[in-house]
Scaffold this active site. Structure first.
Site, PDB file in Angstrom:
ATOM      1  N   ARG A 269      42.865  33.210  40.833  1.00 12.43           N
ATOM      2  CA  ARG A 269      41.999  32.035  40.726  1.00 12.43           C
ATOM      3  C   ARG A 269      42.384  30.995  41.778  1.00 12.43           C
ATOM      4  O   ARG A 269      43.550  30.887  42.148  1.00 12.43           O
ATOM      5  CB  ARG A 269      42.182  31.451  39.325  1.00 12.43           C
ATOM      6  CG  ARG A 269      40.981  30.739  38.851  1.00 12.43           C
ATOM      7  CD  ARG A 269      41.003  30.578  37.350  1.00 12.43           C
ATOM      8  NE  ARG A 269      39.809  31.157  36.754  1.00 12.43           N
ATOM      9  CZ  ARG A 269      39.585  31.181  35.455  1.00 12.43           C
ATOM     10  NH1 ARG A 269      40.472  30.726  34.611  1.00 12.43           N
ATOM     11  NH2 ARG A 269      38.471  31.708  34.998  1.00 12.43           N
TER      12      ARG A 269
ATOM     13  N   GLU B 128      37.789  40.990  40.477  1.00  8.50           N
ATOM     14  CA  GLU B 128      36.480  41.169  39.842  1.00  8.50           C
ATOM     15  C   GLU B 128      36.228  42.637  39.492  1.00  8.50           C
ATOM     16  O   GLU B 128      35.605  42.935  38.485  1.00  8.50           O
ATOM     17  CB  GLU B 128      35.348  40.622  40.733  1.00  8.50           C
ATOM     18  CG  GLU B 128      35.317  39.107  40.817  1.00  8.50           C
ATOM     19  CD  GLU B 128      35.189  38.420  39.449  1.00  8.50           C
ATOM     20  OE1 GLU B 128      34.678  39.044  38.503  1.00  8.50           O
ATOM     21  OE2 GLU B 128      35.630  37.263  39.332  1.00  8.50           O
TER      22      GLU B 128
ATOM     23  N   LEU C 231      44.588  51.897  33.739  1.00 11.48           N
ATOM     24  CA  LEU C 231      43.606  50.806  33.676  1.00 11.48           C
ATOM     25  C   LEU C 231      42.214  51.334  33.279  1.00 11.48           C
ATOM     26  O   LEU C 231      41.375  50.587  32.789  1.00 11.48           O
ATOM     27  CB  LEU C 231      43.538  50.096  35.039  1.00 11.48           C
ATOM     28  CG  LEU C 231      42.894  48.720  35.133  1.00 11.48           C
ATOM     29  CD1 LEU C 231      43.498  47.742  34.138  1.00 11.48           C
ATOM     30  CD2 LEU C 231      43.040  48.156  36.539  1.00 11.48           C
ATOM     31  N   GLY C 232      42.027  52.656  33.448  1.00 16.68           N
ATOM     32  CA  GLY C 232      40.761  53.275  33.016  1.00 16.68           C
ATOM     33  C   GLY C 232      39.617  53.057  33.995  1.00 16.68           C
ATOM     34  O   GLY C 232      39.762  52.362  34.993  1.00 16.68           O
ATOM     35  N   TYR C 233      38.490  53.682  33.680  1.00 12.54           N
ATOM     36  CA  TYR C 233      37.276  53.587  34.522  1.00 12.54           C
ATOM     37  C   TYR C 233      37.664  53.771  35.998  1.00 12.54           C
ATOM     38  O   TYR C 233      37.505  52.863  36.821  1.00 12.54           O
ATOM     39  CB  TYR C 233      36.574  52.244  34.316  1.00 12.54           C
ATOM     40  CG  TYR C 233      36.164  51.997  32.881  1.00 12.54           C
ATOM     41  CD1 TYR C 233      35.021  52.582  32.353  1.00 12.54           C
ATOM     42  CD2 TYR C 233      36.929  51.191  32.050  1.00 12.54           C
ATOM     43  CE1 TYR C 233      34.652  52.369  31.029  1.00 12.54           C
ATOM     44  CE2 TYR C 233      36.565  50.978  30.720  1.00 12.54           C
ATOM     45  CZ  TYR C 233      35.429  51.566  30.237  1.00 12.54           C
ATOM     46  OH  TYR C 233      35.067  51.346  28.930  1.00 12.54           O
TER      47      TYR C 233
ATOM     48  N   TYR D  34      26.679  41.634  38.795  1.00 14.74           N
ATOM     49  CA  TYR D  34      27.685  40.707  38.271  1.00 14.74           C
ATOM     50  C   TYR D  34      28.813  40.473  39.296  1.00 14.74           C
ATOM     51  O   TYR D  34      29.112  39.326  39.649  1.00 14.74           O
ATOM     52  CB  TYR D  34      28.268  41.207  36.923  1.00 14.74           C
ATOM     53  CG  TYR D  34      29.565  40.524  36.651  1.00 14.74           C
ATOM     54  CD1 TYR D  34      29.586  39.178  36.284  1.00 14.74           C
ATOM     55  CD2 TYR D  34      30.781  41.172  36.867  1.00 14.74           C
ATOM     56  CE1 TYR D  34      30.775  38.502  36.124  1.00 14.74           C
ATOM     57  CE2 TYR D  34      31.978  40.509  36.711  1.00 14.74           C
ATOM     58  CZ  TYR D  34      31.962  39.176  36.336  1.00 14.74           C
ATOM     59  OH  TYR D  34      33.141  38.506  36.205  1.00 14.74           O
TER      60      TYR D  34
ATOM     61  N   ASP E 203      27.755  38.127  32.940  1.00 13.68           N
ATOM     62  CA  ASP E 203      28.510  39.184  32.262  1.00 13.68           C
ATOM     63  C   ASP E 203      28.325  39.024  30.751  1.00 13.68           C
ATOM     64  O   ASP E 203      27.522  38.204  30.292  1.00 13.68           O
ATOM     65  CB  ASP E 203      29.996  39.142  32.663  1.00 13.68           C
ATOM     66  CG  ASP E 203      30.715  37.939  32.077  1.00 13.68           C
ATOM     67  OD1 ASP E 203      30.045  37.005  31.573  1.00 13.68           O
ATOM     68  OD2 ASP E 203      31.963  37.935  32.094  1.00 13.68           O
TER      69      ASP E 203
ATOM     70  N   CYS F 184      33.538  30.245  23.007  1.00 17.07           N
ATOM     71  CA  CYS F 184      32.367  30.857  22.365  1.00 17.07           C
ATOM     72  C   CYS F 184      32.678  32.338  22.119  1.00 17.07           C
ATOM     73  O   CYS F 184      32.043  33.238  22.650  1.00 17.07           O
ATOM     74  CB  CYS F 184      31.133  30.687  23.255  1.00 17.07           C
ATOM     75  SG  CYS F 184      29.598  31.039  22.403  1.00 17.07           S
TER      76      CYS F 184
END
Ligand code: SF4
Length: 358
Positions: A26, A38, A81-83, A121, A139, A193
């Site tokens: 960040r 990202e 971490l997958g994917y 995204y 997202d 939220c």
């Protein structure tokens, strides 16, 4: 609606400046760090990403270093971490940027979309944070905030809903710092939220929030119920020969492509685990083996299905190992297992295998 939301954005941005979580990617001008973060954050929580991000960036500090790396090295850094398609696409895109774009990212949302692995995204997140382009990043967190704010009852799994929200937020964002706007919306969704416990009293948008006013927060977002996922039972053989163990690399076109695994496959109807492993070893590697004992059973869930892996230690009996269904096959020493990238579910098997052969 656009004007009403716009009146609350200064408050949202002020809230963000005070409450944003510290993240190593960040507030950096480095596009490479924003890009990597990202991609890692797609379908993955911030806390899971943190250690991977730090390691990954120290191993591949810029786009050129990732472009030059061996794919196996990249998959190893992504292991757990997958994917994994994300890692493979990130490297493909890095190679394109390094070779054809002089190491610089295209500076617009629409051109970023041309890079492998960048969808609306991620492209919007990068374009707004790095290049200050006023384009909203929509997202799951943003959809939750938006649908509660407006009591929008459209199914958020439909692309049309995302397009509608994207269109409205495209009007809202103009005139505000776009990177902060997007990160503030996402941060609000992540820490205030929240799906089951929205903390409305502290929310900077509560003054204009329809679901807060009507007490309907938990009715939003509306999402079509996912179909029940199929579950598969898998038999896996950990085959030993003269102190070495057999591993196979998954095909380019398979899920988890490029990762290594122990040979095995689905247990067919009416088949026992043992019969499955003997058959799979024959079909996948051309080997005849004898089963020694079961060493592990582990469950794993993927996006569209789940599996139970049943792993058996076996000994080679005859035949020469060939990659009949994988792309490559190797006999390696047990201590070399750490040099290869494996899917997460195999990690449990490796741990049990190590205790079994100690
Ligand atoms: S007021 Fe409550 S429901 Fe509305 S956006 Fe804020 S946290 Fe979400």
């Amino acid at each position: 609606m656009t004007e009403l939301i716009r009146t609350a954005i200064p408050g949202l941005l002020a809230w963000y400046r005070v409450n944003k979580r510290e993240m190593p990617w960040r507030d950096t001008p480095d596009f490479w760090k924003v890009w990597v973060s990202e991609i890692m954050l797609q379908q993955t929580q911030v806390e899971t990403v943190r250690p991977y991000f730090t390691e990954f960036i120290s191993k591949f500090p810029d786009v050129h270093s990732l472009a030059r790396a061996e794919e196996q090295e990249v998959l190893k850094a992504w292991e757990g971490l997958g994917y994994y398609t994300r890692a493979r696409n990130l490297q493909k895109a890095a190679r394109k940027v390094s070779a054809e774009m002089n190491g610089q990212l295209p500076k617009s949302f629409s051109r970023l979309l041309d890079l492998p692995g960048l969808g609306p995204y991620s492209a919007a997140a990068i374009a707004s944070i790095v290049f200050k382009e006023p384009v909203p990043a929509v997202d799951g967190n943003v959809l939750r905030v938006f649908t509660r704010l407006t009591e929008l009852g459209d199914d958020i799994s439909r692309p049309q809903t995302r397009t509608l929200v994207f269109g409205i937020l495209s009007d809202v964002i103009s005139g505000f710092p776009p990177g902060d706007f997007n990160q503030a919306m996402m941060e609000l969704g992540a820490i205030v939220c929240k799906p089951r416990q929205p903390d409305c009293p502290v929310c900077p948008l509560n003054r204009i929030c329809a679901s807060h006013k009507n007490g309907t927060q938990l009715r939003f977002p509306v999402k079509k119920k996912a179909a029940v996922k199929p579950h598969h039972l898998i038999g896996v053989g950990i085959c030993m020969r003269e102190g070495k163990v057999l591993i196979a690399k998954r095909h380019e076109k398979q899920m988890l492509a490029g990762l290594w695994e122990f040979p095995g496959g689905k247990i067919e109807n009416g088949e026992t685990e043992e019969e499955c492993i003997l058959r799979e070893m024959r079909e996948e590697t051309g080997l005849t083996v004898e089963l020694v004992r079961k060493i592990a059973k582990t469950d794993h869930a993927f996006t569209h299905f789940s599996i139970t892996l049943n792993a058996w230690l076996c000994n080679w009996v005859s035949g020469e190992a060939q990659p009949l269904s994988g792309s490559e096959i190797r006999w390696i020493l047990p201590e070399e297992l750490d040099d290869y990238p494996f899917p997460k579910a195999n990690k449990v098997i490796i741990k049990e295998f190590r205790s079994a052969v100690k």
